[in-house]
Write an enzyme that holds these catalytic residues in place. Structure first.
Site, PDB file in Angstrom:
ATOM      1  CG  ASP A 115     -31.905 -22.441 -27.010  1.00  0.00           C
ATOM      2  OD1 ASP A 115     -30.959 -22.276 -26.006  1.00  0.00           O
ATOM      3  OD2 ASP A 115     -31.771 -21.500 -28.101  1.00  0.00           O
TER       4      ASP A 115
HETATM    5  C1  FRU Z   1     -29.742 -20.106 -28.736  1.00  0.00           C
HETATM    6  C2  FRU Z   1     -29.382 -20.446 -29.742  1.00  0.00           C
HETATM    7  C3  FRU Z   1     -30.942 -20.692 -30.453  1.00  0.00           C
HETATM    8  C4  FRU Z   1     -30.473 -21.531 -31.578  1.00  0.00           C
HETATM    9  C5  FRU Z   1     -30.598 -22.962 -31.023  1.00  0.00           C
HETATM   10  C6  FRU Z   1     -29.538 -23.824 -31.673  1.00  0.00           C
HETATM   11  O1  FRU Z   1     -29.070 -20.723 -27.372  1.00  0.00           O
HETATM   12  O2  FRU Z   1     -28.503 -20.329 -30.278  1.00  0.00           O
HETATM   13  O3  FRU Z   1     -30.836 -19.625 -31.373  1.00  0.00           O
HETATM   14  O4  FRU Z   1     -32.162 -21.713 -32.323  1.00  0.00           O
HETATM   15  O5  FRU Z   1     -29.759 -22.638 -29.742  1.00  0.00           O
HETATM   16  O6  FRU Z   1     -29.651 -24.462 -31.171  1.00  0.00           O
END
Ligand code: FRU
Length: 535
Positions: free
Chosen positions: A22
């Site tokens: 992300d």
């Molecule tokens: C989305 C997610 C979020 C989390 C992060 C962990 O892709 O699962 O909900 O904060 O990635 O890497």
């Protein structure tokens, strides 16, 4: 070229090595854009998550810095997960993020501030001991589905507010928290919104959009001339969807308009590989800019061999369509600074079965804008009412099967003898009372390699062709990504592809028509793209 380099992107952001997911905490501060991202410093698979950090003056050329957040206390020992930045007037930026406290993914929210606000790049971040973690899961909140705080907005009642994504059993929801001082946060009893059977909501995004024009708005904007957008990423389907609606400040509720589905079949920013997106307001250009993570579509083993996995989409400006039913997106204008050699085509008729090669540019690293026109909708094929999703249609009809109006479009990353190609195209259908326009980015033929995920990504385009028989397309081609914008950014699709023959100088670009209706390329401009600077 080595396997590490073969499919690396030249102008889509990726760090030098290892896994990313992300985009986190994007912001503009003191003339600098910051992009943080979920990062595994130890390998090319998900794990050991910290916040990578890069800065830029133009959202295109980036400088990679040392990580901004990494486990350093009992509250983020098992990971620094996603979050957002808020620039507090007169006080500077604050990051809110999710810390993981145990190996069962129990989540809390923490805050971090720059160690030195006058460092132009804000390299070092500290997590003050007092008040951290600022929010813990209490009451009926499920601690392992409680993450990804949004940027905060300010309301006239003197409170800052944020959303946190979550879920209870199969119901997805976003919780509101409010605070006067950004330190003590109180949960609003009811979620701002929740939807049955959507599973856990990740990475919520919530922001106002202007009813008129393309300008973006600061998160705290209120008034009759705005609507709100709520976007959620659904862990269950790995898709995102958004609705447009009304934010009722006084009762902390969001009511979606009934112009689109409020569920996983709803509107999507992108009908391809685009997840955990996040937007921010860029005050220097009065625009809202949207980022997302585009995961790999090859295998874990491939990623380990490559030594890297995951890219960020090209940042997109986002605004409300003039009819108010959907958003429109377009690559930020700064991307055009990478355009190099230009070739053009105009007024070129394409008969059924015609393929025209676009020569003179680097087809594996290119930007193409094209407008197609045709004189009649008469030959449009009948729409089969059993087709539920656009992907069904794309899969059944493809780019090679003869159609009426279409398929026509671009054939990207094509090998010399067409053993490999990724078509991005339109196909028009006739339904009882209207025409249905399909846009498709079909990866099935993208690579001879078998062990890849090669979906027929597709979406419908909400426009009326009866007066203006034109369809335009822009595709950003960058070695292992084809990121396309249909009809000015109404329907967009990002595909990840891994050609084995159509690589570097051996990749070709074509314009094609496989429909019986003649299609005219009114105008096409295509550019070789320079590589973005990194560091
Ligand atoms: C989305 C997610 C979020 C989390 C992060 C962990 O892709 O699962 O909900 O904060 O990635 O890497």
């Amino acid at each position: 070229p080595s396997v590490t380099k073969l499919h690396r992107t030249a102008y889509h952001f990726q760090p030098r090595r290892n896994w990313i997911n992300d985009p986190n905490g994007p912001m503009y501060y003191n003339g600098v854009y910051h992009l943080f991202y979920q990062y595994n410093p130890k390998g090319a698979v998900w794990g050991n998550i910290i916040w990578g950090h890069a800065v830029s003056k133009d959202l295109i050329n980036w400088k990679e810095l040392e990580p901004a957040l990494y486990p350093s206390n009992p509250f983020d020992k098992y990971g620094c997960w996603s979050g957002s930045a808020t620039v507090l007037p007169g006080k500077g930026p604050v990051i809110l993020y999710t810390g993981v406290i145990d190996n069962r993914s129990s989540e809390v929210q923490l805050y971090a501030v720059p160690e030195n606000k006058s460092d132009p790049f804000l390299r070092k971040w500290v997590k003050p001991k007092t008040f951290n973690p600022i929010i813990k899961a209490e009451g009926a909140i499920n601690a392992s589905a409680f993450r990804d705080p949004t940027t905060a907005w300010w309301s006239r009642d003197g409170h800052w507010r944020i959303l946190i994504g979550g879920g209870r059993k199969n119901r997805g929801m976003a919780f509101t928290y409010r605070s006067k001082d950004f330190l003590k946060w109180i949960r609003v009893k009811h979620p701002i919104h929740s939807v049955a059977s959507t599973g856990t909501w990740e990475c919520p995004d919530f922001y106002p959009v202007s009813l008129k024009g393309k300008n973006g708005l600061d998160l705290s904007t209120v008034g009759k001339s705005v609507k709100h957008v709520l976007k959620n990423s659904l862990d269950k389907t790995r898709y995102e969807y958004y609705t447009i609606g009304t934010y009722l400040r006084n009762c902390d509720k969001y009511i979606p308009d009934n112009t689109s589905e409020d569920g996983w079949g709803g509107l999507r920013y992108d009908y391809g590989n685009f997840y955990a997106s996040k937007s921010f307001f860029d005050p220097s250009k009065n625009r809202r800019v949207l980022w997302a993570w585009a995961n790999e579509s090859d295998s874990k083993e491939d990623d380990v061999k490559k030594g890297w996995a995951g890219i960020q989409s090209i940042p997109r400006t986002v605004w409300l369509d003039s009819h108010g039913r959907q958003l429109v997106q377009w690559p930020v204008e700064e991307l055009n600074s990478l355009r190099e050699k230009e070739v053009k085509l105009s007024n070129r008729k394409l008969k059924k079965g015609e393929y025209v090669k676009v020569t003179g540019i680097t087809a594996a690293q290119a930007d193409v804008e094209i407008t197609f026109s045709f004189s009649s909708l008469e030959k449009a094929e009948a729409f089969d009412s059993r087709w539920v999703t656009a992907e069904n249609v794309c899969e059944e009809k493809g780019s090679r099967n003869e159609g009426g109006v279409g398929p026509f479009g671009l054939l990207t990353l094509a090998s010399e003898k067409m053993e490999e190609f990724t078509p991005v195209f339109f196909r028009v259908f006739k339904a009882p009372k209207k025409h249905i326009i399909l846009m498709c980015s079909d990866a099935r033929s993208s690579s001879l390699k078998r062990e890849l995920y090669k979906p027929s990504f597709a979406g419908f385009v909400d426009i009326d062709l009866s007066h203006n028989k034109k369809l335009s397309l822009r595709s950003l081609i960058d070695h292992s990504v084809v990121e396309s914008f249909g009809v000015g950014g109404k329907t967009n699709i990002l595909s990840r592809v891994y050609p084995t023959l159509a690589i570097k100088k051996k990749a070709h670009l074509f314009v094609f028509n496989n429909g019986t209706e003649h299609i005219t390329v009114e105008n096409m401009k295509a550019w070789s793209m320079k590589s973005a600077r990194r560091n």
